[in-house]
Every structure is written in C-alpha cells, then in structure tokens.
Design a protein around this motif. Structure first.
Motif, PDB file in Angstrom:
ATOM      1  N   LEU A   1       4.202  -8.875   0.556  1.00 38.64           N
ATOM      2  CA  LEU A   1       4.428  -7.675   1.360  1.00 38.64           C
ATOM      3  C   LEU A   1       4.829  -6.544   0.429  1.00 38.64           C
ATOM      4  N   VAL A   2       4.160  -5.419   0.564  1.00 36.69           N
ATOM      5  CA  VAL A   2       4.442  -4.268  -0.291  1.00 36.69           C
ATOM      6  C   VAL A   2       4.321  -2.997   0.527  1.00 36.69           C
ATOM      7  N   GLN A   3       5.073  -1.984   0.144  1.00 29.83           N
ATOM      8  CA  GLN A   3       4.967  -0.701   0.834  1.00 29.83           C
ATOM      9  C   GLN A   3       3.735   0.058   0.353  1.00 29.83           C
TER      10      GLN A   3
ATOM     11  N   GLY B   1       2.428   1.026  -3.326  1.00 32.73           N
ATOM     12  CA  GLY B   1       2.870   0.023  -4.279  1.00 32.73           C
ATOM     13  C   GLY B   1       1.713  -0.720  -4.925  1.00 32.73           C
ATOM     14  N   SER B   2       2.069  -1.729  -5.717  1.00 34.44           N
ATOM     15  CA  SER B   2       1.086  -2.492  -6.483  1.00 34.44           C
ATOM     16  C   SER B   2       1.318  -3.992  -6.334  1.00 34.44           C
ATOM     17  N   LEU B   3       0.241  -4.723  -6.469  1.00 32.09           N
ATOM     18  CA  LEU B   3       0.278  -6.182  -6.546  1.00 32.09           C
ATOM     19  C   LEU B   3      -0.780  -6.629  -7.533  1.00 32.09           C
TER      20      LEU B   3
ATOM     21  N   LYS C   1      -2.834   0.706   0.280  1.00 33.57           N
ATOM     22  CA  LYS C   1      -2.842   1.371   1.576  1.00 33.57           C
ATOM     23  C   LYS C   1      -2.727   0.325   2.681  1.00 33.57           C
ATOM     24  N   PRO C   2      -2.245   0.714   3.846  1.00 38.25           N
ATOM     25  CA  PRO C   2      -2.175  -0.260   4.952  1.00 38.25           C
ATOM     26  C   PRO C   2      -3.528  -0.911   5.257  1.00 38.25           C
ATOM     27  N   GLU C   3      -4.610  -0.175   5.069  1.00 37.09           N
ATOM     28  CA  GLU C   3      -5.932  -0.742   5.344  1.00 37.09           C
ATOM     29  C   GLU C   3      -6.363  -1.783   4.316  1.00 37.09           C
TER      30      GLU C   3
ATOM     31  N   SER D   1       2.702  -2.256   4.150  1.00 37.51           N
ATOM     32  CA  SER D   1       3.384  -1.568   5.253  1.00 37.51           C
ATOM     33  C   SER D   1       3.338  -0.057   5.025  1.00 37.51           C
ATOM     34  N   SER D   2       3.301   0.666   6.131  1.00 40.56           N
ATOM     35  CA  SER D   2       3.214   2.141   6.043  1.00 40.56           C
ATOM     36  C   SER D   2       4.588   2.778   6.009  1.00 40.56           C
TER      37      SER D   2
END
Length: 123
Positions: A11-13, A16-18, A87-89, A122-123
């Motif tokens: 889970l990231v805002q 952010g990055s993963l 992005k949330p998408e 998450s947005s």
C-alpha cells in the motif's frame, strides 16, 4: 518447469514508489523474455511492460511510460519493475510472466506466470 514468484507489492500513497521483483527458478531464466501485466478488480489483465532476454529492449504501455522502468538481472534470475509517481489507477494485482517467442505485449503465449502481488495506491 519454471517457477516465478513476485514480491514487493503493498500500500502506497499517490506519488509514491514501489519496486516489484520477480524471482525465477527451475529453468534457464536468460532464455526468456519477461513481462509484467496487471489486473484491476473487474477488469481484464493488461500489459504493463516487457523486456527482452538480454535486457537490450524494453516496452511499456503508454500510461506508465516515464514512470515505470523494467529491468532484469540474469545472474540473479530476476526481473524488476520500478514504479514511480504512482497513481490510484495503478492499483491492481501485478503478475510477471515469461515467454521465449512472440509478441511480448500479448497475454496469450506466455509460458509461465507468477501468482501475483497486490499493489494498492491510495489517493
């Protein structure tokens, strides 16, 4: 028989990055072109990025160009997907796959798949 195991989701805002990883075992990893696909709830699995066996060429869906980078390390039998400016998408289950021939952007024709890793933005 090649086994693929993805990791690195979470889970990231937004913004952010993963970094996703896909570790291969049981075969000759360097023979395979590798791809990342994703599937969001209620949607079909879609191509995200792919890289040739040597790492010399990479391909991306337009919506991730400039944000995602695919790479591989044949010595470590691994392929990676660095995801920035999320992005949330981008929320989806991400899968890695391997194939030896054919169109890397097409789901049909991949010989092996991992079990997937969930990415939630998450947005």
């Amino acid at each position: 028989q090649v086994q693929l195991v993805e990791s690195g989701g979470g889970l990231v805002q937004a913004g952010g990055s993963l970094r996703l990883s896909c570790a291969a075992s049981g075969g000759t990893f360097s023979r395979y072109h590798m791809g990342w696909f994703r599937q969001a709830p209620g949607k079909e699995r879609e191509f995200v990025a792919a890289i040739t066996w040597s790492g010399s060429r990479a391909y991306y869906i337009d919506s991730v160009k400039g944000r995602f980078t695919i790479s591989r390390d044949n010595a470590k039998n691994s392929v990676y997907l660095q995801m920035n400016s999320l992005k949330p998408e981008d929320t989806a289950v991400y899968y890695c796959g391997g194939r030896t021939v054919g169109d890397l952007s097409r789901e049909a024709g991949y010989d092996y798949w991992g079990q997937g890793t969930q990415v939630t933005v998450s947005s």
